[in-house]
Design a protein around this motif. Structure first.
Motif, mmCIF file in Angstrom:
data_model
loop_
_atom_site.group_PDB
_atom_site.id
_atom_site.type_symbol
_atom_site.label_atom_id
_atom_site.label_comp_id
_atom_site.label_asym_id
_atom_site.label_seq_id
_atom_site.Cartn_x
_atom_site.Cartn_y
_atom_site.Cartn_z
ATOM 1 N N ILE A 37 0.836 -1.206 0.000
ATOM 2 C CA ILE A 37 0.000 0.000 0.000
ATOM 3 C C ILE A 37 0.868 1.252 0.000
ATOM 4 N N VAL A 38 1.873 1.276 0.868
ATOM 5 C CA VAL A 38 2.704 2.471 1.026
ATOM 6 C C VAL A 38 3.685 2.651 -0.131
ATOM 7 N N ILE A 39 4.392 1.598 -0.492
ATOM 8 C CA ILE A 39 5.474 1.706 -1.477
ATOM 9 C C ILE A 39 4.956 1.627 -2.909
ATOM 10 N N LEU A 40 4.068 0.678 -3.168
ATOM 11 C CA LEU A 40 3.621 0.440 -4.537
ATOM 12 C C LEU A 40 2.279 1.081 -4.870
ATOM 13 N N ASP A 41 1.680 1.746 -3.898
ATOM 14 C CA ASP A 41 0.397 2.412 -4.083
ATOM 15 C C ASP A 41 -0.687 1.422 -4.547
ATOM 16 N N GLU A 42 -0.665 0.236 -3.954
ATOM 17 C CA GLU A 42 -1.675 -0.773 -4.269
ATOM 18 C C GLU A 42 -2.943 -0.511 -3.463
ATOM 19 N N ASN A 43 -4.026 -1.091 -3.900
ATOM 20 C CA ASN A 43 -5.288 -1.008 -3.169
ATOM 21 C C ASN A 43 -5.475 -2.288 -2.369
#
Length: 72
Positions: A37-43
């Motif tokens: 979530i933080v590094i790859l901006d995943e949901n």
């Protein structure tokens, strides 16, 4: 990364003991999800958060039962 994880695990075993350190390995999926979530901006979907809640509940339950059994 594997070397760093191995060294951190060895240090954790020295500090908190092998049983508690092994229990915290179950937290790895939570760390992986949060890093995504933080590094790859995943949901993160509902199942991801539900899984995190179940893992945290299991860790809490394991710690609670371990303390109760060690007192008896």
């Amino acid at each position: 990364c594997s070397l760093a994880a191995y060294l951190l695990m060895a240090r954790a075993i020295k500090i908190i003991g092998p049983i508690k350190a092994n229990n915290y390995l179950y937290a790895q999926p939570i760390v992986t999800m949060l890093a995504g979530i933080v590094i790859l901006d995943e949901n993160a979907g509902l199942t991801g958060w539900l899984g995190c809640a179940l893992i945290i509940g299991g860790l809490w339950l394991g710690e609670t039962l371990t303390r109760r059994l060690s007192r008896d």
